[in-house]
Design an enzyme around this catalytic site. Structure first.
Site, short mmCIF file in Angstrom:
data_model
loop_
_atom_site.label_atom_id
_atom_site.label_comp_id
_atom_site.label_asym_id
_atom_site.label_seq_id
_atom_site.Cartn_x
_atom_site.Cartn_y
_atom_site.Cartn_z
N GLU A 52 0.82 -1.21 0.00
CA GLU A 52 0.00 0.00 0.00
C GLU A 52 0.85 1.26 0.00
O GLU A 52 0.45 2.29 -0.56
CB GLU A 52 -0.91 -0.02 1.24
CG GLU A 52 -1.99 1.03 1.26
CD GLU A 52 -3.13 0.74 0.31
OE1 GLU A 52 -3.66 1.70 -0.28
OE2 GLU A 52 -3.50 -0.44 0.14
N GLU A 53 2.03 1.19 0.61
CA GLU A 53 2.87 2.39 0.72
C GLU A 53 3.40 2.86 -0.63
O GLU A 53 3.91 3.98 -0.74
CB GLU A 53 4.04 2.14 1.69
CG GLU A 53 5.03 1.07 1.25
CD GLU A 53 4.68 -0.32 1.72
OE1 GLU A 53 5.63 -1.11 1.97
OE2 GLU A 53 3.48 -0.63 1.84
N ASN B 44 -5.55 0.65 -9.17
CA ASN B 44 -5.81 2.07 -8.92
C ASN B 44 -4.75 2.96 -9.56
O ASN B 44 -5.06 4.01 -10.13
CB ASN B 44 -5.87 2.33 -7.42
CG ASN B 44 -7.28 2.35 -6.87
OD1 ASN B 44 -7.51 2.80 -5.76
ND2 ASN B 44 -8.25 1.87 -7.63
N THR C 132 -6.13 -10.03 -10.65
CA THR C 132 -5.58 -11.35 -10.31
C THR C 132 -5.90 -11.74 -8.87
O THR C 132 -5.44 -12.79 -8.41
CB THR C 132 -4.06 -11.38 -10.53
OG1 THR C 132 -3.45 -10.42 -9.65
CG2 THR C 132 -3.70 -11.06 -11.97
N THR C 133 -6.63 -10.90 -8.15
CA THR C 133 -7.02 -11.20 -6.78
C THR C 133 -8.53 -11.09 -6.65
O THR C 133 -9.19 -10.39 -7.43
CB THR C 133 -6.36 -10.23 -5.78
OG1 THR C 133 -6.86 -8.91 -6.01
CG2 THR C 133 -4.84 -10.24 -5.91
N LYS D 17 -13.96 4.97 -9.81
CA LYS D 17 -13.09 5.70 -8.90
C LYS D 17 -11.66 5.18 -9.03
O LYS D 17 -11.41 3.99 -8.87
CB LYS D 17 -13.57 5.55 -7.45
CG LYS D 17 -14.93 6.16 -7.19
CD LYS D 17 -15.21 6.30 -5.70
CE LYS D 17 -15.14 5.00 -4.97
NZ LYS D 17 -15.51 5.14 -3.54
N LYS E 228 -5.98 7.39 2.65
CA LYS E 228 -6.07 6.60 1.43
C LYS E 228 -6.97 7.28 0.41
O LYS E 228 -7.96 7.92 0.74
CB LYS E 228 -6.65 5.21 1.74
CG LYS E 228 -5.64 4.21 2.25
CD LYS E 228 -6.18 2.80 2.19
CE LYS E 228 -6.53 2.39 0.78
NZ LYS E 228 -6.78 0.95 0.64
N GLU F 187 -18.87 2.06 0.96
CA GLU F 187 -17.80 2.44 1.89
C GLU F 187 -18.02 1.88 3.29
O GLU F 187 -17.27 2.23 4.22
CB GLU F 187 -17.71 3.97 1.96
CG GLU F 187 -17.23 4.63 0.68
CD GLU F 187 -15.72 4.54 0.53
OE1 GLU F 187 -15.00 4.73 1.53
OE2 GLU F 187 -15.26 4.27 -0.59
#
Length: 410
Positions: free
Chosen positions: A95-96, A131, A151-152, A164, A173, A266
Site C-alpha cells: 500500500e505504501e 488504482n 488477479t485477486t 473511482k 487513502k 464504503e
C-alpha cells in the site's frame, strides 16, 4: 473479440457482439452512460491477449507490481508485444507504493515510451496496481483506454468494478484521484483461485460487506460458500464475483460516481482505511494488514459503534461476527496501534465534506439493522462522537491481547 464499450441504449448492437469462445461467459455493467464488458473464464491467457489486440492500440502499457510482473503480467505483456509495442511498469508490492511518487515515475516512463491517444493501459494485479493504472490512464492525454485484468479476489469483486481511481497521500487513502471508466474487465478465475489463503480470505470481505450493508438476501448463499480454510475453487470464486457484480452493477447504474447510494459501498472503510495507513500488522511475520482484513475490522468497529449508539441490536451484531468468522478472519488487532493514530487518519477520510460535523465527530456509514443503513440527509453518512470510534478501536486491541487463535497460513 471486440471489447469496445457499447451504449446501454444500443441493445441490438450489444446482442450482436461476436460469440465468445467455449468456456467463457460474459457479463456487463452500465456506468455513466457506458457499458463495460466483463469476461470470465479459466486459463484464458490467449483469449485475453486476443481481446486486447482487438482494441487496435498502437501501444500497450501494462501496470502491475513486482510480484505479479514475474507471473501473469509478464506473460500477458509478452503476448501483447506480438500485437503492438508493450511497456511493463511495475512497483514493489504494498500500500505504501500506491502514491504520487510511483504515479509520477510511471507517467514519465509512459511518455518516454511514446504513448498516444490510441494507446491502452492494462492493469494486471490487485487493487493497488489497478488504482495506479486507473489514475495513469485518466491523466495521460486526459484519458486513455483502460482495461482491468484482476488477479485477486479483492480486485475482481471490488476495485475494478468502479470508475473511482485514486492514490494515497501521507494523510489518508485515496485522496488524490479522478473518475475514469474502464473499457473492460477480464477475469481469469484460475489465476484468481491461485492466491494464498490469506489473499482469498481478504478478497471475500468486500462481498460480505455488500450483503451486510446493501443486499442481505445474499447472506444464505454466502453461508454456503464461505469457508475458513479458503479452499475455493474457480467456480466458487466465480459465484462470489457474481454476487458482488449484482450489487455493484445496480448501485453504479443509479449512482456512477458513488456520491449518494454508492457511499454504502464504503461500509467498514472509514476505520478500515485508517487501519491500513496506521500500519496495523496481522498474520505471520507481522505482515501489513490487507485491504479486505481492514474492511472486516472496519465493519466490526462500525457495528460496535452502531450498537453502542443504540442503533444496531445484538442480532445484527451477531450476524457481523458470524460472517466475518466464516471468512476465517479474527476480529482483533494482533499488533497494537494507538487509537489516536487511527483517529488522525480518519480525520482525512476521503468522504469528508459530504456532511458537516464538528471536530469531535466522525461521519460513518452505519446500520440500524442488517441491510438497513441510516440515510441521514440522503448521504448515508451519520456523525458519531470520536469517543465511540476510539472505544471500538480499543475493543479490537483488547481482543488482540486476549486472542489465542492462529490466523492461518499466509
Amino acid at each position: 473479440m471486440d471489447l469496445q464499450a457499447r451504449e446501454p441504449a444500443a441493445a441490438a448492437d450489444a446482442t450482436a457482439a461476436p460469440p465468445l469462445p467455449s468456456g467463457l461467459r460474459e457479463r456487463s455493467f452500465d456506468i455513466a452512460g457506458k457499458r463495460v464488458r466483463v469476461v470470465l473464464g479459466e486459463h484464458i491467457e490467449a483469449e485475453m491477449a486476443a481481446a486486447l489486440a482487438g482494441l487496435d492500440a498502437d501501444r500497450f502499457v501494462v501496470v502491475t507490481d513486482a510480484r505479479v510482473a514475474e507471473l501473469a503480467a509478464g506473460a500477458l505483456a509478452q503476448r501483447l508485444e506480438r500485437t503492438a509495442p508493450t511497456l511493463l511498469l511495475s512497483h514493489p508490492p504494498g500500500e505504501e507504493f500506491k502514491n504520487l511518487a510511483t504515479l509520477s515515475r510511471f507517467v514519465d516512463l509512459a511518455l518516454d515510451f511514446g504513448v498516444t491517444r490510441r494507446s491502452v493501459v492494462v492493469a494486471v494485479g490487485g487493487g493497488i496496481p489497478g488504482n495506479i493504472a486507473g489514475v495513469l490512464a485518466g491523466l495521460l492525454f486526459r484519458g486513455l483506454r483502460l482495461v482491468h485484468v484482476p488477479t485477486t479476489v479483492i480486485a475482481a469483486c471490488d476495485s475494478v468494478l468502479s470508475v473511482k481511481q485514486a492514490v494515497n497521500t501521507g494523510h489518508a487513502k485515496n485522496t488524490v484521484g479522478l473518475y475514469h471508466i474502464p473499457e473492460a474487465v477480464l477475469v481469469d478465475l484460475a489465476v484468481v483461485a491461485n492466491g494464498s489463503p490469506r489473499d482469498l480470505r481478504s478478497g471475500t470481505c468486500e462481498t460480505v460487506k455488500n450483503a451486510l450493508a446493501i443486499e442481505p438476501a445474499q447472506i444464505p448463499r454466502l453461508r454456503r460458500l464461505l469457508r475458513r480454510e479458503a479452499d475455493y475453487s474457480p467456480a466458487d470464486l466465480g459465484e462470489i464475483f457474481e454476487l458482488s457484480l449484482a450489487v455493484k452493477g445496480r448501485l453504479l447504474l443509479e449512482d456512477p460516481y458513488e456520491k449518494h447510494a454508492g457511499v454504502l459501498l464504503e461500509y467498514g472503510h472509514t476505520v478500515g482505511h485508517a487501519l491500513e495507513l496506521a500500519g496495523a500488522g496481522r498474520g505471520p511475520g507481522g505482515d501489513m494488514i490487507k485491504h479486505g482484513e481492514a474492511v472486516a475490522l472496519g465493519m466490526t468497529a462500525a457495528a460496535d459503534v452502531a450498537h453502542r449508539a443504540g442503533l444496531l441490536d445484538a442480532e445484527g451484531l451477531a450476524v457481523h461476527e458470524e460472517l466475518i468468522d466464516r471468512i476465517g478472519i479474527c476480529r482483533c488487532l494482533t499488533v497494537g496501534i494507538a487509537p489516536e493514530t487511527v483517529l488522525h487518519h480518519i480525520a482525512y477520510d476521503n468522504k469528508r465534506g459530504y456532511r458537516s460535523c464538528d471536530g469531535s465527530e466522525v461521519t460513518m456509514v452505519l446500520l440500524r439493522a442488517v441491510g438497513a443503513p441510516l440515510n441521514a440527509e440522503q448521504r448515508y453518512l451519520t456523525p458519531v462522537p470520536q469517543t465511540l470510534v476510539a472505544a471500538a478501536v480499543h475493543d479490537l486491541l483488547r481482543r488482540g491481547k486476549e486472542c489465542t487463535a492462529g490466523h492461518g497460513p499466509s
